[in-house]
Design a protein around this motif. Structure first.
Motif, PDB file in Angstrom:
ATOM      1  N   ASN A  93       0.831  -1.202   0.000  1.00 56.25           N
ATOM      2  CA  ASN A  93       0.000   0.000   0.000  1.00 56.25           C
ATOM      3  C   ASN A  93       0.866   1.252   0.000  1.00 56.25           C
ATOM      4  N   SER A  94       0.234   2.346  -0.366  1.00 55.89           N
ATOM      5  CA  SER A  94       0.862   3.658  -0.251  1.00 55.89           C
ATOM      6  C   SER A  94      -0.215   4.650   0.160  1.00 55.89           C
ATOM      7  N   ASP A  95       0.043   5.398   1.228  1.00 54.98           N
ATOM      8  CA  ASP A  95      -0.913   6.400   1.698  1.00 54.98           C
ATOM      9  C   ASP A  95      -0.457   7.818   1.392  1.00 54.98           C
ATOM     10  N   HIS A  96       0.391   7.965   0.387  1.00 55.79           N
ATOM     11  CA  HIS A  96       0.798   9.301  -0.046  1.00 55.79           C
ATOM     12  C   HIS A  96      -0.371   9.944  -0.787  1.00 55.79           C
ATOM     13  N   LEU A  97      -0.797  11.109  -0.322  1.00 51.19           N
ATOM     14  CA  LEU A  97      -2.033  11.730  -0.800  1.00 51.19           C
ATOM     15  C   LEU A  97      -2.013  12.036  -2.292  1.00 51.19           C
ATOM     16  N   ILE A  98      -0.902  12.538  -2.802  1.00 47.67           N
ATOM     17  CA  ILE A  98      -0.863  12.931  -4.220  1.00 47.67           C
ATOM     18  C   ILE A  98      -1.082  11.712  -5.102  1.00 47.67           C
ATOM     19  N   GLY A  99      -0.371  10.637  -4.835  1.00 47.00           N
ATOM     20  CA  GLY A  99      -0.564   9.419  -5.612  1.00 47.00           C
ATOM     21  C   GLY A  99      -1.969   8.879  -5.479  1.00 47.00           C
ATOM     22  N   ARG A 100      -2.546   8.998  -4.291  1.00 45.94           N
ATOM     23  CA  ARG A 100      -3.914   8.519  -4.072  1.00 45.94           C
ATOM     24  C   ARG A 100      -4.891   9.193  -5.026  1.00 45.94           C
ATOM     25  N   VAL A 101      -4.833  10.522  -5.085  1.00 48.52           N
ATOM     26  CA  VAL A 101      -5.835  11.224  -5.901  1.00 48.52           C
ATOM     27  C   VAL A 101      -5.503  11.177  -7.386  1.00 48.52           C
ATOM     28  N   LEU A 102      -4.224  11.169  -7.736  1.00 50.48           N
ATOM     29  CA  LEU A 102      -3.852  11.088  -9.149  1.00 50.48           C
ATOM     30  C   LEU A 102      -4.307   9.777  -9.763  1.00 50.48           C
ATOM     31  N   LEU A 103      -4.370   8.725  -8.950  1.00 50.30           N
ATOM     32  CA  LEU A 103      -4.656   7.376  -9.447  1.00 50.30           C
ATOM     33  C   LEU A 103      -5.992   6.833  -8.950  1.00 50.30           C
ATOM     34  N   PHE A 104      -6.871   7.708  -8.488  1.00 47.66           N
ATOM     35  CA  PHE A 104      -8.177   7.279  -7.996  1.00 47.66           C
ATOM     36  C   PHE A 104      -8.053   6.132  -7.003  1.00 47.66           C
ATOM     37  N   GLU A 105      -7.186   6.318  -6.015  1.00 48.70           N
ATOM     38  CA  GLU A 105      -7.020   5.423  -4.862  1.00 48.70           C
ATOM     39  C   GLU A 105      -6.484   4.038  -5.208  1.00 48.70           C
ATOM     40  N   LEU A 106      -5.886   3.884  -6.382  1.00 52.87           N
ATOM     41  CA  LEU A 106      -5.251   2.607  -6.706  1.00 52.87           C
ATOM     42  C   LEU A 106      -4.226   2.224  -5.652  1.00 52.87           C
ATOM     43  N   THR A 107      -3.651   3.226  -4.992  1.00 53.48           N
ATOM     44  CA  THR A 107      -2.582   2.993  -4.029  1.00 53.48           C
ATOM     45  C   THR A 107      -3.072   2.290  -2.770  1.00 53.48           C
ATOM     46  N   ARG A 108      -4.383   2.323  -2.519  1.00 60.33           N
ATOM     47  CA  ARG A 108      -4.958   1.550  -1.402  1.00 60.33           C
ATOM     48  C   ARG A 108      -5.290   0.160  -1.936  1.00 60.33           C
ATOM     49  N   HIS A 109      -4.229  -0.532  -2.282  1.00 57.84           N
ATOM     50  CA  HIS A 109      -4.352  -1.730  -3.099  1.00 57.84           C
ATOM     51  C   HIS A 109      -4.874  -2.936  -2.324  1.00 57.84           C
ATOM     52  N   SER A 110      -4.576  -3.005  -1.046  1.00 54.34           N
ATOM     53  CA  SER A 110      -5.031  -4.149  -0.254  1.00 54.34           C
ATOM     54  C   SER A 110      -6.548  -4.202  -0.182  1.00 54.34           C
ATOM     55  N   ASP A 111      -7.166  -3.074   0.106  1.00 58.65           N
ATOM     56  CA  ASP A 111      -8.625  -3.049   0.197  1.00 58.65           C
ATOM     57  C   ASP A 111      -9.259  -3.297  -1.162  1.00 58.65           C
ATOM     58  N   HIS A 112      -8.593  -2.830  -2.205  1.00 60.97           N
ATOM     59  CA  HIS A 112      -9.086  -3.089  -3.557  1.00 60.97           C
ATOM     60  C   HIS A 112      -9.118  -4.590  -3.830  1.00 60.97           C
ATOM     61  N   HIS A 113      -8.103  -5.318  -3.370  1.00 58.29           N
ATOM     62  CA  HIS A 113      -8.080  -6.760  -3.605  1.00 58.29           C
ATOM     63  C   HIS A 113      -9.039  -7.505  -2.685  1.00 58.29           C
ATOM     64  N   HIS A 114      -9.401  -6.887  -1.590  1.00 56.68           N
ATOM     65  CA  HIS A 114     -10.408  -7.496  -0.725  1.00 56.68           C
ATOM     66  C   HIS A 114     -11.774  -7.489  -1.405  1.00 56.68           C
ATOM     67  N   ASN A 115     -12.053  -6.420  -2.164  1.00 59.77           N
ATOM     68  CA  ASN A 115     -13.324  -6.299  -2.881  1.00 59.77           C
ATOM     69  C   ASN A 115     -13.079  -5.466  -4.133  1.00 59.77           C
ATOM     70  N   GLY A 116     -12.863  -6.134  -5.257  1.00 56.63           N
ATOM     71  CA  GLY A 116     -12.480  -5.448  -6.484  1.00 56.63           C
ATOM     72  C   GLY A 116     -13.512  -4.471  -7.009  1.00 56.63           C
ATOM     73  N   SER A 117     -14.786  -4.690  -6.689  1.00 50.90           N
ATOM     74  CA  SER A 117     -15.836  -3.801  -7.196  1.00 50.90           C
ATOM     75  C   SER A 117     -16.103  -2.621  -6.269  1.00 50.90           C
ATOM     76  N   LYS A 118     -15.403  -2.556  -5.155  1.00 54.47           N
ATOM     77  CA  LYS A 118     -15.610  -1.476  -4.187  1.00 54.47           C
ATOM     78  C   LYS A 118     -15.258  -0.130  -4.799  1.00 54.47           C
ATOM     79  N   GLU A 119     -16.107   0.863  -4.587  1.00 54.86           N
ATOM     80  CA  GLU A 119     -15.901   2.182  -5.171  1.00 54.86           C
ATOM     81  C   GLU A 119     -14.592   2.791  -4.663  1.00 54.86           C
TER      82      GLU A 119
END
Length: 345
Positions: free
Chosen positions: A275-301
């Motif tokens: 994961n990465s919690d750097h704010l700029i990367g978070r918003v530039l990539l639409f939260e792709l950087t919160r990758h663990s939660d994304h893999h927990h539920n791929g359809s999660k907004e």
């Protein structure tokens, strides 16, 4: 700043347009911002680990603004692509200007074309978003990506079955070839297996369309803009794909799921993604950087993805990790040290 922070994602196409309309040093402003200024700034700013409350998540999930932010970027992306195609033949351009434009077009294809295509492509129950995803992935010559990503990568991450999960010590360039070429052919197999399970003919394999679409687009570029523009765009698309594979590379590097006594693998958890919690990367990539939660539920907004305390953190933000991936002699020792921080061998 609230939800309006996600309009920062439009910085990438804005900087691309600046490059496409500029010459000389101004043509490199976008490259300097994305590849130098942002990586450095992310190391200075504090991490952004806050999560929505349960009530805030319920409100955010139904807020049309977030859909608008991620969907409206599609026509912006197409406009920037057209500007690139129509201006790259300017006879006044120097070789340096051409390099800057091709590099920025590739960045646009990787950051917007593939990443936003990935975000929209996970919305499998929403046909319009799937349509927008295929538009973006066509521009990036990656139409097969969502089938493999949804049906292969999310199921098999952290195991030898997943071509997009990098082992510790693996070389990025060999990994990228394996992931890209192997993933393409594995997607044919995944679709054939799905059709066979439904008793349908292999002639209905959507990979036929997914293979044809980007080449039809490239043929259109060749016929309308000429061979020179075709070559420039093709080179840009290769770099865009390299950005995708870089993210694949470092997002799960060295993180493996344990194989159980019955031969199966443990369930995917937050410790199987960096994961990465750097704010700029978070918003530039639409939260792709919160990758663990994304893999927990791929359809999660994207707007309600959580920061996970139990997830291993990358030593740098996504933009910096992208650059490091291209230099194995830097990447490997940095990540070996990071793996030791979390007791991962």
């Amino acid at each position: 700043m609230g939800k309006f922070k996600y309009f920062a994602a439009y910085l990438t196409p804005a900087l691309a347009l600046l490059t496409f309309y500029s010459n000389g040093l101004m043509a490199y402003v976008g490259i300097l911002v994305l590849y130098v200024l942002i990586p450095v700034t992310e190391q200075i700013l504090p991490l952004s680990t806050e999560n929505f409350s349960k009530e805030e998540k319920a409100l955010a999930k139904d807020d049309w603004f977030y859909d608008l932010a991620v969907s409206f970027i599609v026509p912006v992306h197409l406009f920037a692509m057209y500007v690139f195609l129509s201006t790259i033949t300017d006879p006044t351009l120097s070789n340096s200007d051409i390099i800057a434009r091709v590099f920025m077009m590739g960045t646009l294809l990787g950051v917007i074309g593939i990443n936003v295509g990935h975000e929209l492509g996970h919305k499998t129950q929403q046909p319009f978003k799937q349509f927008l995803a295929q538009i973006l992935l066509t521009t990036s010559v990656q139409n097969h990506f969502m089938t493999y990503h949804n049906g292969g990568h999310h199921r098999d991450i952290g195991t030898p079955k997943d071509l997009s999960s990098a082992r510790k010590g693996e070389n990025f360039y060999l990994f990228a070839l394996k992931s890209q070429i192997g993933g393409y052919f594995k997607t044919w197999r995944l679709e054939n297996e799905r059709l066979a399970a439904k008793g349908k003919s292999k002639l209905l394999n959507p990979m036929i369309v997914y293979t044809l679409l980007p080449w039809i687009m490239l043929l259109g570029i060749y016929l309308y803009f000429g061979s020179y523009v075709f070559v420039c765009y093709f080179i840009a698309s290769v770099y865009g794909i390299a950005i995708l594979e870089s993210q694949n590379f470092f997002a799960h590097y060295g993180l493996r799921r344990k194989q159980l006594e019955n031969g199966r693998y443990e369930k995917v958890n937050a410790q199987h993604s960096w994961n990465s919690d750097h704010l700029i990367g978070r918003v530039l990539l639409f939260e792709l950087t919160r990758h663990s939660d994304h893999h927990h539920n791929g359809s999660k907004e994207y707007q309600v993805l959580d920061s996970k305390n139990e997830s291993p953190l990358l030593p740098y933000g996504y933009p910096a990790m992208l650059i490091l991936s291209f230099f194995p002699f830097l990447f490997k020792p940095i990540m070996a040290k990071q793996l030791k921080v979390y007791g991962i061998e």
